[in-house]
Design a protein around this motif. Structure first.
Motif, PDB file in Angstrom:
ATOM      1  N   GLY A  53       0.820  -1.211   0.000  1.00 43.73           N
ATOM      2  CA  GLY A  53       0.000   0.000   0.000  1.00 43.73           C
ATOM      3  C   GLY A  53       0.854   1.262   0.000  1.00 43.73           C
ATOM      4  N   PHE A  54       1.909   1.254   0.806  1.00 43.34           N
ATOM      5  CA  PHE A  54       2.817   2.395   0.871  1.00 43.34           C
ATOM      6  C   PHE A  54       3.443   2.667  -0.492  1.00 43.34           C
ATOM      7  N   LEU A  55       3.917   1.603  -1.147  1.00 44.67           N
ATOM      8  CA  LEU A  55       4.549   1.760  -2.455  1.00 44.67           C
ATOM      9  C   LEU A  55       3.542   2.206  -3.512  1.00 44.67           C
ATOM     10  N   ALA A  56       2.327   1.698  -3.446  1.00 45.53           N
ATOM     11  CA  ALA A  56       1.297   2.099  -4.411  1.00 45.53           C
ATOM     12  C   ALA A  56       0.957   3.580  -4.246  1.00 45.53           C
ATOM     13  N   GLU A  60       1.536   6.574  -7.016  1.00 44.33           N
ATOM     14  CA  GLU A  60       0.481   7.502  -7.427  1.00 44.33           C
ATOM     15  C   GLU A  60       0.951   8.950  -7.308  1.00 44.33           C
ATOM     16  N   LYS A  61       1.639   9.270  -6.221  1.00 45.34           N
ATOM     17  CA  LYS A  61       2.154  10.635  -6.034  1.00 45.34           C
ATOM     18  C   LYS A  61       3.177  10.986  -7.103  1.00 45.34           C
ATOM     19  N   MET A  62       4.061  10.035  -7.410  1.00 45.43           N
ATOM     20  CA  MET A  62       5.075  10.279  -8.434  1.00 45.43           C
ATOM     21  C   MET A  62       4.425  10.464  -9.806  1.00 45.43           C
ATOM     22  N   ASP A  63       3.442   9.624 -10.127  1.00 40.16           N
ATOM     23  CA  ASP A  63       2.742   9.746 -11.411  1.00 40.16           C
ATOM     24  C   ASP A  63       2.060  11.108 -11.529  1.00 40.16           C
ATOM     25  N   LEU A  64       1.431  11.555 -10.442  1.00 39.89           N
ATOM     26  CA  LEU A  64       0.769  12.856 -10.444  1.00 39.89           C
ATOM     27  C   LEU A  64       1.789  13.978 -10.634  1.00 39.89           C
ATOM     28  N   ALA A  65       2.917  13.890  -9.947  1.00 40.91           N
ATOM     29  CA  ALA A  65       3.959  14.910 -10.080  1.00 40.91           C
ATOM     30  C   ALA A  65       4.484  14.972 -11.514  1.00 40.91           C
TER      31      ALA A  65
END
Length: 75
Positions: A53-56, A60-65
């Motif tokens: 869950g932490f990695l997912a 998601e945060k990296m993809d958004l950035a």
């Protein structure tokens, strides 16, 4: 189910991975009674789910950035 979660602010990925590795070492030692192996396995599975869950969430945060950077006009 065995609950291993600490408060969200106390949770640490590296410490959780270390905990999983310690469980694996204990189970592989062959010295635990079978009942204890099952308990340790349940804890390891929960820890793995927490890590997943932490990695997912991080992905998601990296993809958004990356999306935000791609959408910005060039200077």
């Amino acid at each position: 189910m065995v609950k291993s979660k600490l408060r969200q602010s106390d949770w640490n990925y590296e410490q959780t991975v270390d905990r999983i590795e310690a469980i694996i070492d204990r189970v592989e030692s062959g010295e635990l009674p079978l009942e204890e192996v099952f308990k340790e396995f349940a804890v390891a599975v929960e820890c793995l789910q927490e890590c997943e869950g932490f990695l997912a969430r991080g992905k998601e945060k990296m993809d958004l950035a990356i999306e935000l950077l791609a959408a910005e006009p060039e200077f």
